[in-house]
Design a protein around this motif. Structure first.
Motif, PDB file in Angstrom:
ATOM      1  N   PHE A  95      13.830   2.850   5.217  1.00 39.70           N
ATOM      2  CA  PHE A  95      12.830   3.103   6.247  1.00 39.70           C
ATOM      3  C   PHE A  95      11.577   2.288   5.931  1.00 39.70           C
ATOM      4  O   PHE A  95      11.198   2.144   4.772  1.00 39.70           O
ATOM      5  N   ASP A  96      10.938   1.791   6.964  1.00 39.54           N
ATOM      6  CA  ASP A  96       9.781   0.911   6.803  1.00 39.54           C
ATOM      7  C   ASP A  96       8.511   1.633   7.236  1.00 39.54           C
ATOM      8  O   ASP A  96       8.409   2.094   8.381  1.00 39.54           O
ATOM      9  N   MET A  97       7.555   1.706   6.334  1.00 45.54           N
ATOM     10  CA  MET A  97       6.279   2.347   6.616  1.00 45.54           C
ATOM     11  C   MET A  97       5.229   1.313   6.980  1.00 45.54           C
ATOM     12  O   MET A  97       5.057   0.319   6.271  1.00 45.54           O
ATOM     13  N   VAL A 105       0.841  -1.203   0.000  1.00 39.51           N
ATOM     14  CA  VAL A 105       0.000   0.000   0.000  1.00 39.51           C
ATOM     15  C   VAL A 105       0.874   1.249   0.000  1.00 39.51           C
ATOM     16  O   VAL A 105       0.611   2.211  -0.739  1.00 39.51           O
ATOM     17  N   ALA A 106       1.930   1.268   0.818  1.00 42.90           N
ATOM     18  CA  ALA A 106       2.838   2.417   0.849  1.00 42.90           C
ATOM     19  C   ALA A 106       3.517   2.597  -0.509  1.00 42.90           C
ATOM     20  O   ALA A 106       3.649   3.726  -1.010  1.00 42.90           O
ATOM     21  N   ASN A 107       3.954   1.492  -1.120  1.00 39.43           N
ATOM     22  CA  ASN A 107       4.577   1.576  -2.441  1.00 39.43           C
ATOM     23  C   ASN A 107       3.640   2.194  -3.477  1.00 39.43           C
ATOM     24  O   ASN A 107       4.083   2.843  -4.433  1.00 39.43           O
ATOM     25  N   SER A 108       2.344   1.999  -3.305  1.00 38.76           N
ATOM     26  CA  SER A 108       1.378   2.449  -4.306  1.00 38.76           C
ATOM     27  C   SER A 108       1.056   3.933  -4.216  1.00 38.76           C
ATOM     28  O   SER A 108       0.441   4.487  -5.136  1.00 38.76           O
ATOM     29  N   VAL A 109       1.453   4.611  -3.130  1.00 38.35           N
ATOM     30  CA  VAL A 109       1.032   6.014  -2.978  1.00 38.35           C
ATOM     31  C   VAL A 109       2.171   7.011  -2.800  1.00 38.35           C
ATOM     32  O   VAL A 109       2.033   8.186  -3.177  1.00 38.35           O
ATOM     33  N   PHE A 110       3.325   6.593  -2.240  1.00 38.57           N
ATOM     34  CA  PHE A 110       4.329   7.585  -1.850  1.00 38.57           C
ATOM     35  C   PHE A 110       5.205   8.041  -3.009  1.00 38.57           C
ATOM     36  O   PHE A 110       5.528   7.276  -3.912  1.00 38.57           O
ATOM     37  N   ALA A 111       5.613   9.317  -2.948  1.00 32.45           N
ATOM     38  CA  ALA A 111       6.357   9.950  -4.041  1.00 32.45           C
ATOM     39  C   ALA A 111       7.268  11.025  -3.469  1.00 32.45           C
ATOM     40  O   ALA A 111       7.346  11.221  -2.252  1.00 32.45           O
ATOM     41  N   ASP A 112       7.960  11.748  -4.362  1.00 26.59           N
ATOM     42  CA  ASP A 112       8.938  12.763  -3.964  1.00 26.59           C
ATOM     43  C   ASP A 112       8.449  14.162  -4.304  1.00 26.59           C
ATOM     44  O   ASP A 112       7.820  14.378  -5.350  1.00 26.59           O
TER      45      ASP A 112
END
Length: 395
Positions: free
Chosen positions: A251-253, A199-206
């Motif tokens: 880092f682990d979300m 889920v974190a991979n699908s939303v986070f960006a820079d």
């Protein structure tokens, strides 16, 4: 009248379509059959179309078929290598946002030499000297410029930064505070079958964003976001549902699918103290607020908050647009939303409520007034805000 005078953003040049990033993740051999299905479902349900990243290897056709940052387990770059990438990219991106903010029309009467304080915010990397010094030196600020860094707080951290900026300006009406949030979330993407990580991979960006905060009167007609009131709250039962920890491979979300439901159940009660700060809003429905800036942590979060507060599609349009175009850039994201609101200022004052969420489960909120600087500043037209009484010490 402490206000945001100027607010600008910066993103890395690499832009990746969500469907292309989905296919890149799903093609990684370390994913099992279940992992591939979860990747497809999470990416397709995200309501995100594009994201930005400092990593060239995540751009289809620009890197290897199996990017090093997506290698599983010990084969992936360690936390040191990821942090080295942060050190290389965070300062320049933060500086770009800061320069754009000082060059914008809202700061036409101000220069870098007017800046008295720099507050930087980031949770995706560490260095000392850090981003605060990179901004100060890049803008050639005076060596006496006061610097404050807020680190590792998560998606809500722009609010403590704005609150600190407000306090600096109340203590010194001549102060000009530069707030800069910069996050490089893509450095910590992982390949694993863990649902929270997918889920974190699908939303986070820079991305990065910078705001110029001051009590100095602005030129007539300048759009302003006046900082009227802040509130903080905790949802203790959500402490384990959202977390940000340091692992060996970055880092682990932890971003549990339970978080949106927790927010839906608690946000109405949480907002009561904030709305009570304004006599015109006390006891009224949240939907009576003119404009809303809600941190787009994900599609489900926006959906649940909208339902709980009975907000219209229009009231969440800016938050949904930012999510669709940029994804979740942690602390910088809410400033992207507020920038759209600031650019939409009209002549009359409008009430703005802002929300962001992070580890804890922490909920930060603010009331602001959106207006243009009038010709006369002695009696600004805006709703009265209740100030908290000062408690006298007892013996």
């Amino acid at each position: 009248m402490v206000a945001i005078r100027s607010l600008e953003t910066a993103v890395p040049q690499n832009v990746v379509r969500q469907d292309a990033l989905r296919d890149l993740f799903a093609s990684q051999p370390a994913f099992g059959r279940l992992g591939k299905r979860l990747v497809t479902a999470a990416f397709d349900a995200s309501a995100i179309e594009t994201r930005h990243t400092v990593l060239d290897e995540l751009v289809p056709g620009a890197g290897p078929e199996h990017p090093a940052f997506l290698e599983p387990g010990a084969a992936a770059p360690g936390t040191g290598a990821r942090n080295a990438a942060y050190v290389a990219h965070a300062g320049p991106l933060a500086l770009e946002a800061a320069r754009k903010t000082l060059a914008s029309s809202g700061a036409q009467d101000l220069t870098a030499q007017d800046v008295t304080h720099v507050i930087t915010v980031s949770c995706t990397g560490f260095s000392a000297p850090g981003v605060d010094l990179a901004v100060a030196q890049g803008l050639r600020l005076a060596p006496s410029t006061q610097r404050l860094h807020l680190g590792f707080m998560g998606c809500y951290a722009a609010f403590p930064a704005l609150r600190a900026a407000q306090q600096f300006c109340l203590a010194d009406p001549a102060a000009v505070v530069l707030v800069v949030c910069v996050e490089l979330c893509s450095l910590h993407l992982h390949v694993t079958d863990d649902t929270d990580t997918i889920v974190a991979n699908s939303v986070f960006a820079d991305g990065a964003a910078a705001a110029l905060v001051t009590a100095r009167p602005a030129p007539v007609g300048t759009p302003l976001l006046e900082l009227d009131a802040f509130e903080s709250a905790l949802v203790p039962e959500g402490e384990s549902e959202m977390a940000w920890t340091i692992g060996d491979q970055g880092f682990d979300m932890v971003l549990s699918t339970y978080v949106p439901r927790l927010l839906e159940q608690n946000i109405g009660e949480i907002l009561k103290p904030l709305l009570a700060r304004d006599a015109r809003l006390d006891g009224r429905a949240p939907a009576s607020v003119d404009r809303w800036a809600v941190h787009p942590g994900g599609r489900s979060i926006l959906d649940r908050v909208q339902t709980a507060l009975e907000l219209s599609e229009g009231q969440l349009a800016d938050s949904r647009d930012v999510l669709r175009e940029y994804g979740n850039m942690s602390s910088a994201t809410i400033l992207f939303v507020l920038r759209r609101i600031l650019l939409g200022a009209v002549d009359g004052p409008e009430r703005v409520a802002a929300l962001a969420f992070g580890p804890g489960l922490t909920v930060e909120s603010a009331l602001m007034t959106l207006r243009r600087q009038p010709a006369t500043i002695a009696a600004p037209r805006r709703p009265a805000v209740h100030r908290q009484p000062v408690r006298q010490p007892t013996s």
